[in-house]
Design a protein around this motif. Sequence first.
Motif, PDB file in Angstrom:
ATOM      1  N   MET A  69      44.061  34.675  39.281  1.00 46.47           N
ATOM      2  CA  MET A  69      43.786  36.084  39.518  1.00 46.47           C
ATOM      3  C   MET A  69      42.568  36.552  38.732  1.00 46.47           C
ATOM      4  O   MET A  69      41.768  37.357  39.206  1.00 46.47           O
ATOM      5  CB  MET A  69      44.990  36.946  39.136  1.00 46.47           C
ATOM      6  N   GLN A  70      42.403  36.025  37.521  1.00 48.35           N
ATOM      7  CA  GLN A  70      41.237  36.374  36.717  1.00 48.35           C
ATOM      8  C   GLN A  70      39.956  35.890  37.385  1.00 48.35           C
ATOM      9  O   GLN A  70      38.942  36.604  37.401  1.00 48.35           O
ATOM     10  CB  GLN A  70      41.351  35.761  35.319  1.00 48.35           C
ATOM     11  N   ALA A  71      40.004  34.688  37.949  1.00 43.87           N
ATOM     12  CA  ALA A  71      38.831  34.140  38.626  1.00 43.87           C
ATOM     13  C   ALA A  71      38.471  34.972  39.855  1.00 43.87           C
ATOM     14  O   ALA A  71      37.297  35.277  40.100  1.00 43.87           O
ATOM     15  CB  ALA A  71      39.089  32.690  39.020  1.00 43.87           C
ATOM     16  N   LEU A  72      39.474  35.350  40.631  1.00 39.50           N
ATOM     17  CA  LEU A  72      39.229  36.148  41.826  1.00 39.50           C
ATOM     18  C   LEU A  72      38.673  37.524  41.467  1.00 39.50           C
ATOM     19  O   LEU A  72      37.822  38.064  42.182  1.00 39.50           O
ATOM     20  CB  LEU A  72      40.518  36.305  42.632  1.00 39.50           C
ATOM     21  N   ALA A  73      39.135  38.091  40.348  1.00 34.84           N
ATOM     22  CA  ALA A  73      38.635  39.398  39.917  1.00 34.84           C
ATOM     23  C   ALA A  73      37.158  39.324  39.543  1.00 34.84           C
ATOM     24  O   ALA A  73      36.394  40.261  39.800  1.00 34.84           O
ATOM     25  CB  ALA A  73      39.459  39.908  38.737  1.00 34.84           C
ATOM     26  N   ILE A  74      36.760  38.208  38.947  1.00 40.00           N
ATOM     27  CA  ILE A  74      35.343  38.041  38.593  1.00 40.00           C
ATOM     28  C   ILE A  74      34.487  37.982  39.850  1.00 40.00           C
ATOM     29  O   ILE A  74      33.413  38.595  39.922  1.00 40.00           O
ATOM     30  CB  ILE A  74      35.150  36.765  37.749  1.00 40.00           C
ATOM     31  N   LEU A  75      34.962  37.276  40.853  1.00 39.14           N
ATOM     32  CA  LEU A  75      34.172  37.084  42.067  1.00 39.14           C
ATOM     33  C   LEU A  75      34.232  38.293  43.004  1.00 39.14           C
ATOM     34  O   LEU A  75      33.196  38.798  43.460  1.00 39.14           O
ATOM     35  CB  LEU A  75      34.654  35.833  42.798  1.00 39.14           C
ATOM     36  N   TRP A  76      35.446  38.787  43.299  1.00 38.30           N
ATOM     37  CA  TRP A  76      35.600  39.813  44.336  1.00 38.30           C
ATOM     38  C   TRP A  76      35.804  41.220  43.800  1.00 38.30           C
ATOM     39  O   TRP A  76      35.784  42.178  44.564  1.00 38.30           O
ATOM     40  CB  TRP A  76      36.767  39.448  45.258  1.00 38.30           C
ATOM     41  N   ARG A 259      28.427  37.780  50.466  1.00 36.35           N
ATOM     42  CA  ARG A 259      27.167  37.316  49.885  1.00 36.35           C
ATOM     43  C   ARG A 259      26.733  38.194  48.719  1.00 36.35           C
ATOM     44  O   ARG A 259      26.213  37.695  47.713  1.00 36.35           O
ATOM     45  CB  ARG A 259      26.086  37.290  50.962  1.00 36.35           C
ATOM     46  N   THR A 260      26.958  39.491  48.838  1.00 35.75           N
ATOM     47  CA  THR A 260      26.631  40.403  47.734  1.00 35.75           C
ATOM     48  C   THR A 260      27.428  40.051  46.490  1.00 35.75           C
ATOM     49  O   THR A 260      26.910  40.058  45.371  1.00 35.75           O
ATOM     50  CB  THR A 260      26.915  41.859  48.144  1.00 35.75           C
ATOM     51  N   ALA A 261      28.708  39.736  46.686  1.00 34.20           N
ATOM     52  CA  ALA A 261      29.561  39.363  45.547  1.00 34.20           C
ATOM     53  C   ALA A 261      29.028  38.107  44.859  1.00 34.20           C
ATOM     54  O   ALA A 261      28.997  38.021  43.629  1.00 34.20           O
ATOM     55  CB  ALA A 261      30.989  39.155  46.014  1.00 34.20           C
ATOM     56  N   PHE A 262      28.593  37.118  45.651  1.00 38.41           N
ATOM     57  CA  PHE A 262      28.060  35.890  45.056  1.00 38.41           C
ATOM     58  C   PHE A 262      26.736  36.140  44.337  1.00 38.41           C
ATOM     59  O   PHE A 262      26.461  35.538  43.298  1.00 38.41           O
ATOM     60  CB  PHE A 262      27.888  34.814  46.130  1.00 38.41           C
ATOM     61  N   LYS A 263      25.906  37.036  44.873  1.00 33.86           N
ATOM     62  CA  LYS A 263      24.639  37.358  44.215  1.00 33.86           C
ATOM     63  C   LYS A 263      24.864  38.016  42.865  1.00 33.86           C
ATOM     64  O   LYS A 263      24.052  37.882  41.950  1.00 33.86           O
ATOM     65  CB  LYS A 263      23.801  38.274  45.117  1.00 33.86           C
ATOM     66  N   GLN A 264      25.969  38.738  42.736  1.00 31.54           N
ATOM     67  CA  GLN A 264      26.281  39.435  41.488  1.00 31.54           C
ATOM     68  C   GLN A 264      27.071  38.571  40.511  1.00 31.54           C
ATOM     69  O   GLN A 264      27.326  38.995  39.382  1.00 31.54           O
ATOM     70  CB  GLN A 264      27.084  40.703  41.801  1.00 31.54           C
ATOM     71  N   GLU A 282      39.284  27.525  38.309  1.00 31.49           N
ATOM     72  CA  GLU A 282      39.680  28.268  39.511  1.00 31.49           C
ATOM     73  C   GLU A 282      38.457  28.911  40.177  1.00 31.49           C
ATOM     74  O   GLU A 282      38.350  28.938  41.413  1.00 31.49           O
ATOM     75  CB  GLU A 282      40.695  29.350  39.144  1.00 31.49           C
ATOM     76  N   LEU A 283      37.555  29.420  39.387  1.00 30.75           N
ATOM     77  CA  LEU A 283      36.356  30.051  39.935  1.00 30.75           C
ATOM     78  C   LEU A 283      35.481  29.024  40.647  1.00 30.75           C
ATOM     79  O   LEU A 283      34.921  29.311  41.718  1.00 30.75           O
ATOM     80  CB  LEU A 283      35.568  30.734  38.817  1.00 30.75           C
ATOM     81  N   TRP A 290      34.364  28.824  49.413  1.00 31.57           N
ATOM     82  CA  TRP A 290      33.641  29.891  50.092  1.00 31.57           C
ATOM     83  C   TRP A 290      32.240  29.471  50.528  1.00 31.57           C
ATOM     84  O   TRP A 290      31.679  30.052  51.461  1.00 31.57           O
ATOM     85  CB  TRP A 290      33.592  31.139  49.230  1.00 31.57           C
ATOM     86  N   ARG A 291      31.669  28.487  49.890  1.00 25.49           N
ATOM     87  CA  ARG A 291      30.369  27.976  50.351  1.00 25.49           C
ATOM     88  C   ARG A 291      30.498  27.488  51.786  1.00 25.49           C
ATOM     89  O   ARG A 291      29.664  27.800  52.638  1.00 25.49           O
ATOM     90  CB  ARG A 291      29.898  26.843  49.433  1.00 25.49           C
ATOM     91  N   MET A 292      31.568  26.757  52.088  1.00 25.22           N
ATOM     92  CA  MET A 292      31.785  26.276  53.449  1.00 25.22           C
ATOM     93  C   MET A 292      32.243  27.407  54.372  1.00 25.22           C
ATOM     94  O   MET A 292      31.834  27.484  55.535  1.00 25.22           O
ATOM     95  CB  MET A 292      32.815  25.147  53.442  1.00 25.22           C
TER      96      MET A 292
END
Length: 325
Positions: A69-76, A259-264, A282-283, A290-292
Amino acid sequence: MAARKALFDKKGLALTRAKFRAWWEGEAFNEEAALAEIEAKLAADPPANDGDPEDELFDELPYEMPPRMQALAILWGDDRVRPGDATADKLEPARIGLAPEGVLAVLGPGLAGPMVAVAAAHPGKIEIFEWREETFEALKHGLKKAKLDERVTASRIDLEAHVFTPASFDGLLSIDDFAYCGYPPHLAQQIMKSLKPGACAVVECYVGFKTPELATAFASSFAEPQIRAHGDILQFFVDAGLALEADEDMTDDFLSTARTAFKQLGEKLAAAGGLEVPVARELAWEAEAWRMRLQLLATRRLERRRFVLRKSADAQPENANAPAG
């Protein structure tokens, strides 16, 4: 004297709780370090002289998000398991056409982030049905933290077997459930049965043809993906008796948000500082999957669709009690 006793009791209780937390998490307990941390916190926030400090022993332990959940919060973003934003989430009650007093059912939000936004736009009762075992406690914690747990209830269900109370909802929002449901006809019919006559459901999900790349694209999912062709999904709704009012292609907007989330991500990682190994792992898994997934979305081998469906206003009660197919 009373203040000294309160300080001693507070320190002892805090130490007991720290020991219990370490035992619960399976971690080695360093009493000297824990005591130093407790004393620093007490110095910054001295205990009040009134009240019973022993009550604190029965307080809830501080909730700690699991590494995933921590990893997902960082990304999304906080309290999210997928790309999305509050602005779009707030539009859902209006899209469904809910009256302020209407009861809204929400399937599969994952965490509380989308629900905080939806609840800000809809003042009525909301019932959540979540199928991800891993997110459920975090979802409930998020609702409580947002002070929504009295108006917004959450239940964990089995997508394959859950039976809803007939004609109980004025509107329904489903997010990704059809992408992970093993038997969609049952879910489509349950949505139909759960709606009041004339009520609307909005279903958001992936559609596409089976391809070997799906295994990589959904490797970090909470369940095995069940991606089906666009026409097949539409047929499930027709067979259940739901009228299709809109079939919207969300792929480009969804791609842009992801894509915006990955740029940030670089900035977010710098702000977060060093990550614990489980969170970093996890991240990394999420980013690789998500790359694929982004590649499949960009080449239209995978699409993101939104279906707006309605139950007939003259639907008879006996239809609502028909057995699930």
